[in-house]
Design a protein around this motif. Structure first.
Motif, PDB file in Angstrom:
ATOM      1  N   ARG A 190       0.835  -1.214   0.000  1.00 19.36           N
ATOM      2  CA  ARG A 190       0.000   0.000   0.000  1.00 19.36           C
ATOM      3  C   ARG A 190       0.866   1.260   0.000  1.00 19.36           C
ATOM      4  O   ARG A 190       0.519   2.249  -0.650  1.00 19.36           O
ATOM      5  CB  ARG A 190      -0.945  -0.010   1.201  1.00 19.36           C
ATOM      6  CG  ARG A 190      -2.028  -1.076   1.110  1.00 19.36           C
ATOM      7  CD  ARG A 190      -2.914  -1.092   2.351  1.00 19.36           C
ATOM      8  NE  ARG A 190      -3.838   0.040   2.346  1.00 19.36           N
ATOM      9  CZ  ARG A 190      -3.882   0.957   3.300  1.00 19.36           C
ATOM     10  NH1 ARG A 190      -3.049   0.890   4.326  1.00 19.36           N
ATOM     11  NH2 ARG A 190      -4.771   1.929   3.238  1.00 19.36           N
ATOM     12  N   ALA A 191       1.984   1.216   0.724  1.00 20.48           N
ATOM     13  CA  ALA A 191       2.885   2.374   0.711  1.00 20.48           C
ATOM     14  C   ALA A 191       3.448   2.598  -0.690  1.00 20.48           C
ATOM     15  O   ALA A 191       3.544   3.745  -1.160  1.00 20.48           O
ATOM     16  CB  ALA A 191       4.015   2.152   1.720  1.00 20.48           C
ATOM     17  N   TRP A 192       3.798   1.528  -1.364  1.00 20.21           N
ATOM     18  CA  TRP A 192       4.290   1.632  -2.750  1.00 20.21           C
ATOM     19  C   TRP A 192       3.195   2.197  -3.659  1.00 20.21           C
ATOM     20  O   TRP A 192       3.442   3.090  -4.467  1.00 20.21           O
ATOM     21  CB  TRP A 192       4.729   0.249  -3.243  1.00 20.21           C
ATOM     22  CG  TRP A 192       5.041   0.183  -4.704  1.00 20.21           C
ATOM     23  CD1 TRP A 192       6.215   0.466  -5.318  1.00 20.21           C
ATOM     24  CD2 TRP A 192       4.132  -0.200  -5.754  1.00 20.21           C
ATOM     25  NE1 TRP A 192       6.120   0.291  -6.677  1.00 20.21           N
ATOM     26  CE2 TRP A 192       4.839  -0.112  -6.970  1.00 20.21           C
ATOM     27  CE3 TRP A 192       2.794  -0.603  -5.778  1.00 20.21           C
ATOM     28  CZ2 TRP A 192       4.255  -0.420  -8.199  1.00 20.21           C
ATOM     29  CZ3 TRP A 192       2.220  -0.897  -6.992  1.00 20.21           C
ATOM     30  CH2 TRP A 192       2.936  -0.812  -8.193  1.00 20.21           C
ATOM     31  N   ALA A 193       1.980   1.694  -3.514  1.00 20.63           N
ATOM     32  CA  ALA A 193       0.885   2.141  -4.378  1.00 20.63           C
ATOM     33  C   ALA A 193       0.551   3.608  -4.142  1.00 20.63           C
ATOM     34  O   ALA A 193       0.149   4.321  -5.072  1.00 20.63           O
ATOM     35  CB  ALA A 193      -0.351   1.271  -4.139  1.00 20.63           C
ATOM     36  N   ALA A 194       0.717   4.081  -2.909  1.00 22.90           N
ATOM     37  CA  ALA A 194       0.362   5.460  -2.583  1.00 22.90           C
ATOM     38  C   ALA A 194       1.362   6.472  -3.135  1.00 22.90           C
ATOM     39  O   ALA A 194       1.065   7.674  -3.178  1.00 22.90           O
ATOM     40  CB  ALA A 194       0.246   5.621  -1.067  1.00 22.90           C
TER      41      ALA A 194
ATOM     42  N   ARG B 201      -1.637   3.363  -9.469  1.00 23.84           N
ATOM     43  CA  ARG B 201      -1.177   2.119  -8.855  1.00 23.84           C
ATOM     44  C   ARG B 201      -2.278   1.500  -7.983  1.00 23.84           C
ATOM     45  O   ARG B 201      -3.129   2.205  -7.440  1.00 23.84           O
ATOM     46  CB  ARG B 201       0.063   2.359  -7.988  1.00 23.84           C
ATOM     47  CG  ARG B 201       1.329   2.656  -8.774  1.00 23.84           C
ATOM     48  CD  ARG B 201       2.485   2.912  -7.821  1.00 23.84           C
ATOM     49  NE  ARG B 201       3.760   3.009  -8.535  1.00 23.84           N
ATOM     50  CZ  ARG B 201       4.924   3.249  -7.940  1.00 23.84           C
ATOM     51  NH1 ARG B 201       4.972   3.425  -6.619  1.00 23.84           N
ATOM     52  NH2 ARG B 201       6.031   3.315  -8.660  1.00 23.84           N
ATOM     53  N   ALA B 202      -2.223   0.175  -7.834  1.00 24.54           N
ATOM     54  CA  ALA B 202      -3.176  -0.535  -6.982  1.00 24.54           C
ATOM     55  C   ALA B 202      -2.514  -1.794  -6.449  1.00 24.54           C
ATOM     56  O   ALA B 202      -1.414  -2.172  -6.881  1.00 24.54           O
ATOM     57  CB  ALA B 202      -4.443  -0.885  -7.758  1.00 24.54           C
ATOM     58  N   VAL B 203      -3.191  -2.442  -5.521  1.00 23.78           N
ATOM     59  CA  VAL B 203      -2.697  -3.665  -4.874  1.00 23.78           C
ATOM     60  C   VAL B 203      -3.709  -4.775  -5.085  1.00 23.78           C
ATOM     61  O   VAL B 203      -4.923  -4.551  -4.995  1.00 23.78           O
ATOM     62  CB  VAL B 203      -2.474  -3.442  -3.356  1.00 23.78           C
ATOM     63  CG1 VAL B 203      -2.001  -4.729  -2.678  1.00 23.78           C
ATOM     64  CG2 VAL B 203      -1.491  -2.305  -3.118  1.00 23.78           C
ATOM     65  N   LEU B 204      -3.216  -5.980  -5.352  1.00 16.73           N
ATOM     66  CA  LEU B 204      -4.074  -7.160  -5.500  1.00 16.73           C
ATOM     67  C   LEU B 204      -3.528  -8.293  -4.652  1.00 16.73           C
ATOM     68  O   LEU B 204      -2.358  -8.670  -4.786  1.00 16.73           O
ATOM     69  CB  LEU B 204      -4.136  -7.602  -6.965  1.00 16.73           C
ATOM     70  CG  LEU B 204      -4.874  -8.909  -7.268  1.00 16.73           C
ATOM     71  CD1 LEU B 204      -6.342  -8.823  -6.871  1.00 16.73           C
ATOM     72  CD2 LEU B 204      -4.738  -9.282  -8.743  1.00 16.73           C
ATOM     73  N   VAL B 205      -4.365  -8.825  -3.766  1.00 15.92           N
ATOM     74  CA  VAL B 205      -4.011  -9.966  -2.921  1.00 15.92           C
ATOM     75  C   VAL B 205      -4.579 -11.224  -3.558  1.00 15.92           C
ATOM     76  O   VAL B 205      -5.770 -11.279  -3.879  1.00 15.92           O
ATOM     77  CB  VAL B 205      -4.572  -9.804  -1.492  1.00 15.92           C
ATOM     78  CG1 VAL B 205      -4.144 -10.968  -0.609  1.00 15.92           C
ATOM     79  CG2 VAL B 205      -4.123  -8.479  -0.898  1.00 15.92           C
ATOM     80  N   ALA B 206      -3.765 -12.264  -3.750  1.00 13.82           N
ATOM     81  CA  ALA B 206      -4.234 -13.486  -4.421  1.00 13.82           C
ATOM     82  C   ALA B 206      -3.367 -14.675  -4.014  1.00 13.82           C
ATOM     83  O   ALA B 206      -2.329 -14.527  -3.379  1.00 13.82           O
ATOM     84  CB  ALA B 206      -4.196 -13.297  -5.941  1.00 13.82           C
TER      85      ALA B 206
END
Length: 462
Positions: free
Chosen positions: A427-431, A436-441
């Motif tokens: 999330r820090a990278w995406a901000a 940018r976004a984050v995906l958990v999988a």
């Protein structure tokens, strides 16, 4: 009997949650669902001792490798829109144990679940004693779970049950039902240690849910899988309907927040365009399969009323499937945990979103095809954080590092000791940049962890 109460609020809800959790903890003392026993008669005996509750309502049973839960939820939603009181049994749960048992679209109350469990205690004691006397292991977690679901649905009472198969089919604990409609989502390689080394073997086991005189509704399948389903239908004198031949998804268009689909059903009728509020073309396929399954339940010559189609699909949700759990920055979670599911996830992301860069947070169980999952995810990965799943079956992130480096080359890959740490870093990278976004999988368990963490942190979504 009176209808089961729905979850309340405040102190009442807390008591309900505690009652459900108490049942769950007792079930966890039994052999876990990750270690199924290839047997069915002990489950049938337990149900018989409990009064055979699975025979008190008609059933649509859903088997397959990917899309089972989404398809089951779509079937249930359409049946509920038709005015029927529904019971939906799915596994595993993401956050709350009661998610596995849905009455009319809502998780069962803890009190109702505890009541059904109390009624099952004596039959369980007898079944366990009989098994011990014959030198067999006691009733397992999932065997007890399935009979508990059937008992709760009979107590409700429901007018129709939608039952998702746990693993396989022929010897799965859910297969004591006498399903008048057997539904098959796409079959691929998964759980090979239990189901067989190839698609034909796996399909043969899954096709064991077909009952005499039933209607079999199948998605488009690998030829080897379809051959096994055809053989099972012929053996049991069942009517077979196949997607692409007997019903079809004519068109699937991207829409705001989901898809718009055109379907021709079993009667040959072309339905008006319908909206599906889920991401990915695979969800359009799941919806078409669900429509055919409900048509088969009522009779192939009876198309669904337009208002049922609109309401049933329009109210559809599929938790853990490209579910938004954070907005600042954007965080999605998906339960994809095998190569086929991961590939469908990638297509859905590419079709539905326009992220400039995407950070993946990935955790995988040790028995899964980690290389296949990571390779399938590679096209959308701009950064990867490997973490541990909160399970003794979790793959060690350090062991996954070389696999990830080979499967997703030329991409920054990091290791985090826990999911919260991984999410904080991603999330820090995406901000730090727009787009940018984050995906958990990578795991159903990991998806549940992420949803629960996001709720606890107050990320602003449900």
């Amino acid at each position: 009997m009176s209808p089961l109460p729905l979850p309340g609020a405040g102190a009442g809800a807390e008591r309900s949650d505690a009652a459900a959790e108490s049942v769950y903890q007792e079930l966890l003392e039994r052999v876990g669902e990750a270690n199924p026993r290839p047997r069915i008669e002990p489950v049938r005996r337990l149900a018989e001792l409990a009064g055979s509750p699975q025979l008190s309502f008609p059933v649509i049973q859903v088997a397959g490798t990917n899309g089972k839960t989404s398809t089951s939820r779509a079937i249930e939603s359409l049946l509920r829109a038709y005015g029927l009181r529904t019971g939906l049994f799915t596994s595993p749960h993401l956050v709350d144990f009661s998610e596995r048992f849905q009455i009319d679209g809502e998780p069962i109350s803890g009190e109702a679940l505890a009541s059904a469990w109390d009624e099952l205690r004596a039959p369980l004691a007898v079944a366990d004693a009989e098994l011990a006397e014959s030198g067999q292991g006691p009733i397992t977690f999932f065997e007890a779970l399935a009979v508990l679901a059937f008992s709760a649905f009979a107590d409700a009472p429901v007018e129709v049950g939608v039952i998702e198969v746990g693993m396989g089919g022929e010897w799965d604990a859910t297969n004591i039902v006498d399903a008048q409609v057997a539904v098959f989502t796409p079959i691929g390689l998964d759980h090979t240690e239990f189901l067989g080394p190839d698609i034909a073997s796996i399909a043969r086991t899954k096709a064991g849910i077909v009952k005499d005189g039933a209607t079999v509704v199948t998605a488009d399948q690998d030829p080897d899988a379809l051959a096994e389903i055809e053989a099972a239908a012929a053996e049991h004198g069942a009517t077979l309907v196949v997607q692409g031949r007997d019903f079809r998804l004519v068109e699937d268009r991207l829409a705001v927040g989901g898809r718009q689909i055109d379907v021709v059903g079993l009667s040959g009728r072309a339905y008006p365009p319908a909206y599906v509020p889920l991401f990915g073309s695979h969800q359009a396929q799941n919806a078409a399969l669900a429509i055919a399954a409900v048509e088969a339940f009522f009779g192939a010559d009876r198309p669904l009323p337009g208002e049922v189609l609109d309401e049933g699909l329009g109210q559809l949700t599929s938790p853990g499937r490209l579910q938004l759990i954070g907005t600042d920055p954007i965080v999605y979670v998906d339960a994809a945990h095998n190569p086929h599911g991961a590939a469908a996830l990638v297509r859905a992301v590419e079709e539905s979103f326009q992220f400039e860069e995407l950070a993946l947070v990935v955790g995988i169980l040790g028995e899964k095809d980690a290389a296949g999952v990571l390779a399938a995810l590679a096209p959308i990965a701009h950064r990867v954080t490997l973490t541990r799943v909160d399970s003794p079956r979790s793959a060690d992130p350090s062991d996954l590092l070389s696999v990830a480096a080979e499967s997703i080359p030329d991409t920054p890959i990091e290791i985090a000791d826990s999911l919260p740490e991984a999410l904080d870093e991603a999330r820090a990278w995406a901000a730090r940049a727009e787009g940018r976004a984050v995906l958990v999988a990578g795991s159903v368990v990991l998806a549940g962890e992420a949803i629960e963490f996001a709720r606890a942190e107050g990320w602003g979504t449900k």
